[in-house]
Enzyme design. Structure first.
Site, PDB file in Angstrom:
ATOM      1  N   HIS A 140       6.438   4.160   2.666  1.00 62.44           N
ATOM      2  CA  HIS A 140       5.861   3.873   1.344  1.00 62.44           C
ATOM      3  C   HIS A 140       6.947   3.351   0.384  1.00 62.44           C
ATOM      4  O   HIS A 140       7.104   3.866  -0.734  1.00 62.44           O
ATOM      5  CB  HIS A 140       5.177   5.116   0.765  1.00 62.44           C
ATOM      6  N   GLU A 161       0.402  10.860   4.781  1.00 57.31           N
ATOM      7  CA  GLU A 161       1.807  10.746   4.366  1.00 57.31           C
ATOM      8  C   GLU A 161       2.193  11.729   3.254  1.00 57.31           C
ATOM      9  O   GLU A 161       3.377  12.029   3.090  1.00 57.31           O
ATOM     10  CB  GLU A 161       2.135   9.327   3.909  1.00 57.31           C
ATOM     11  N   ARG A 178      -3.025   1.944   1.286  1.00 59.46           N
ATOM     12  CA  ARG A 178      -3.216   3.382   1.471  1.00 59.46           C
ATOM     13  C   ARG A 178      -3.549   3.637   2.933  1.00 59.46           C
ATOM     14  O   ARG A 178      -4.391   2.947   3.509  1.00 59.46           O
ATOM     15  CB  ARG A 178      -4.366   3.911   0.589  1.00 59.46           C
TER      16      ARG A 178
HETATM   17  P1  NAD Z   1      -5.633  -3.926  -8.076  1.00 59.55           P
HETATM   18  O1  NAD Z   1      -6.593  -3.016  -8.738  1.00 59.55           O
HETATM   19  O2  NAD Z   1      -4.940  -4.969  -8.881  1.00 59.55           O
HETATM   20  O3  NAD Z   1      -6.379  -4.663  -6.846  1.00 59.55           O
HETATM   21  C1  NAD Z   1      -7.195  -3.994  -5.931  1.00 59.55           C
HETATM   22  C2  NAD Z   1      -8.322  -4.955  -5.565  1.00 59.55           C
HETATM   23  O4  NAD Z   1      -9.089  -4.360  -4.502  1.00 59.55           O
HETATM   24  C3  NAD Z   1      -9.295  -5.217  -6.722  1.00 59.55           C
HETATM   25  O5  NAD Z   1      -9.350  -6.607  -7.004  1.00 59.55           O
HETATM   26  C4  NAD Z   1     -10.622  -4.671  -6.204  1.00 59.55           C
HETATM   27  O6  NAD Z   1     -11.739  -5.434  -6.641  1.00 59.55           O
HETATM   28  C5  NAD Z   1     -10.420  -4.792  -4.704  1.00 59.55           C
HETATM   29  N1  NAD Z   1     -11.363  -4.016  -3.908  1.00 59.55           N
HETATM   30  C6  NAD Z   1     -11.922  -2.809  -4.202  1.00 59.55           C
HETATM   31  N2  NAD Z   1     -12.750  -2.453  -3.200  1.00 59.55           N
HETATM   32  C7  NAD Z   1     -12.685  -3.433  -2.256  1.00 59.55           C
HETATM   33  C8  NAD Z   1     -13.311  -3.628  -0.995  1.00 59.55           C
HETATM   34  N3  NAD Z   1     -14.165  -2.745  -0.498  1.00 59.55           N
HETATM   35  N4  NAD Z   1     -13.015  -4.751  -0.304  1.00 59.55           N
HETATM   36  C9  NAD Z   1     -12.155  -5.659  -0.792  1.00 59.55           C
HETATM   37  N5  NAD Z   1     -11.552  -5.534  -1.983  1.00 59.55           N
HETATM   38  C10 NAD Z   1     -11.810  -4.428  -2.700  1.00 59.55           C
HETATM   39  O7  NAD Z   1      -4.594  -2.987  -7.330  1.00 59.55           O
HETATM   40  P2  NAD Z   1      -3.128  -3.369  -6.835  1.00 59.55           P
HETATM   41  O8  NAD Z   1      -2.149  -3.014  -7.899  1.00 59.55           O
HETATM   42  O9  NAD Z   1      -3.138  -4.736  -6.290  1.00 59.55           O
HETATM   43  O10 NAD Z   1      -2.924  -2.277  -5.671  1.00 59.55           O
HETATM   44  C11 NAD Z   1      -3.542  -2.447  -4.401  1.00 59.55           C
HETATM   45  C12 NAD Z   1      -3.196  -1.269  -3.491  1.00 59.55           C
HETATM   46  O11 NAD Z   1      -1.785  -1.216  -3.265  1.00 59.55           O
HETATM   47  C13 NAD Z   1      -3.588   0.109  -4.004  1.00 59.55           C
HETATM   48  O12 NAD Z   1      -4.153   0.848  -2.933  1.00 59.55           O
HETATM   49  C14 NAD Z   1      -2.276   0.740  -4.367  1.00 59.55           C
HETATM   50  O13 NAD Z   1      -2.332   2.123  -4.273  1.00 59.55           O
HETATM   51  C15 NAD Z   1      -1.361   0.140  -3.326  1.00 59.55           C
HETATM   52  N6  NAD Z   1       0.074   0.166  -3.701  1.00 59.55           N
HETATM   53  C16 NAD Z   1       0.991   0.328  -2.704  1.00 59.55           C
HETATM   54  C17 NAD Z   1       2.352   0.351  -3.019  1.00 59.55           C
HETATM   55  C18 NAD Z   1       3.409   0.519  -1.951  1.00 59.55           C
HETATM   56  O14 NAD Z   1       4.590   0.703  -2.301  1.00 59.55           O
HETATM   57  N7  NAD Z   1       3.082   0.446  -0.670  1.00 59.55           N
HETATM   58  C19 NAD Z   1       2.754   0.202  -4.352  1.00 59.55           C
HETATM   59  C20 NAD Z   1       1.787   0.009  -5.328  1.00 59.55           C
HETATM   60  C21 NAD Z   1       0.436  -0.015  -4.990  1.00 59.55           C
END
Ligand code: NAD
Length: 330
Positions: A295, A264, A235
């Site tokens: 994205h 964005e 994000r």
């Molecule tokens: P997920 O919930 O599986 O993993 C996120 C992890 O972040 C969790 O393990 C959580 O404990 C950890 N976390 C929370 N706060 C934290 C902190 N302060 N420091 C370190 N770790 C912390 O989520 P995911 O499916 O792996 O998604 C991760 C990110 O990717 C999200 O922000 C999501 O919106 C983004 N995303 C981007 C795209 C893209 O196309 N660019 C697509 C899907 C998801």
């Protein structure tokens, strides 16, 4: 079963048709979103699949939906904040989402951007366009297996990313307050500061929360190794963009790969004249050691197929009175 799939995008059509053929269910594909204005379109259907980001309607909207016999809403997105979960519950409507559709898609884009920046491809490309074919000592590269990669947030996507870097021989450090031992074979768990100070490539995979907003800003950039590469697939708000620009301009950072930008959503999936895009984006876009993508890390055939198939599978399960593991709880 008859299902109506709202907000259908061109890329989704073949996978919805494939699913219908595979399962023998009927799926009507419509480009309209499900709103108070389009509510009547659900008449005669057993279930609905949606993909939208704006609120669908007020409490009465959900009441009317239930009156029309709809018992579930299956969103093809991970996010569900456009749905009023309390109103859904009050009207007996079960909500499902698709939280995991292909972590590997985002992990591969992460690696692609990191390798592009590591091997200085953008910088060579920009020089070659001016006819400069020299081997500039400033552009000598490192090789990934000699480097340390720091993964901040090691959930589904961070975990898949760590595995790719590990497979290439990099040392992989990870920080996550919820340490998932599933990833222990691929990473050394450590704290955020150690990652900031020691990693050559730092990659972000946390949600955007008040506690993670601007997690990389001037103090963190100043503590990074000179020449460090920052990758953000998660994000835009996780990074203070003005501070990132300063760290790039001072040449303290080696490069940045960004699939998300802080503001964005004002130009999400739209075509905007370049001079009307945000000023910080215009600066980033002109830097040869910065790669910005709109994205699209998730945007692979596998992801889209999984989003469509998982969502439609859930419609069938919920309408048939079965439980789905993708049910969203209040
Ligand atoms: P997920 O919930 O599986 O993993 C996120 C992890 O972040 C969790 O393990 C959580 O404990 C950890 N976390 C929370 N706060 C934290 C902190 N302060 N420091 C370190 N770790 C912390 O989520 P995911 O499916 O792996 O998604 C991760 C990110 O990717 C999200 O922000 C999501 O919106 C983004 N995303 C981007 C795209 C893209 O196309 N660019 C697509 C899907 C998801």
């Amino acid at each position: 079963m008859k299902i109506i799939m709202f907000g259908t995008k061109t890329a989704e059509r073949p996978y919805a048709k494939e699913w219908a053929e595979m399962t023998g269910n009927e799926v009507k594909l419509v480009s309209e979103n499900l709103t108070a204005e389009t509510l009547d379109m659900v008449k005669g259907f057993d279930g609905v699949s949606i993909q939208e980001t704006s609120p669908l309607g007020d409490a009465d909207f959900y009441h009317q939906l239930a009156e029309l016999g709809i018992k579930q809403i299956s969103t093809r997105t991970a996010g569900f904040d456009m749905l009023d979960l309390k109103a859904c519950q009050a009207n007996g409507i079960t909500v499902t989402n698709v939280a995991v559709y292909s972590p590997r898609a985002i992990a591969e884009m992460d690696l692609t951007q990191a390798m592009y920046l590591l091997r200085r491809v953008g910088e060579y490309e920009s020089r070659m366009k001016q006819g400069d074919f020299r081997w500039n000592p400033e552009l000598i590269s490192n090789e990934i297996y000699n480097l340390t990669v720091g993964v901040i947030g090691i959930g589904n996507i961070g975990g898949a990313t760590a595995q790719l870097y590990k497979a290439l021989g990099a040392r992989v450090l990870a920080y996550d307050p919820n340490k998932n031992v599933e990833y222990a074979p691929f990473v050394e768990f450590t704290d955020m500061n150690t990652i900031i100070r020691t990693a050559d490539i730092i990659t972000l995979h946390t949600p955007l929360l008040p506690s993670t907003k601007n997690m990389l800003a001037a103090p963190q950039f100043a503590s990074m190794k000179k020449g460090a590469i920052v990758i953000n697939m998660a994000r835009g708000g996780l990074i203070n963009t003005a501070d990132l620009l300063d760290a790039l301009k001072s040449k303290h950072l080696g490069g940045a790969g960004l699939d998300t930008l802080a503001d964005e959503f004002s130009f999400f999936n739209q075509e905007v004249p370049f001079d009307q895009t945000p000023a910080d984006y215009q600066e980033l876009a002109k830097m040869p050691n910065v790669l910005v993508t709109p994205h699209v890390a998730f945007f692979t055939k596998t992801s889209i197929r999984n989003m469509v198939h998982i969502s439609l599978d859930d419609v069938v399960k919920v309408v048939n009175g079965e439980h789905s593991r993708n049910e969203v709880r209040i």
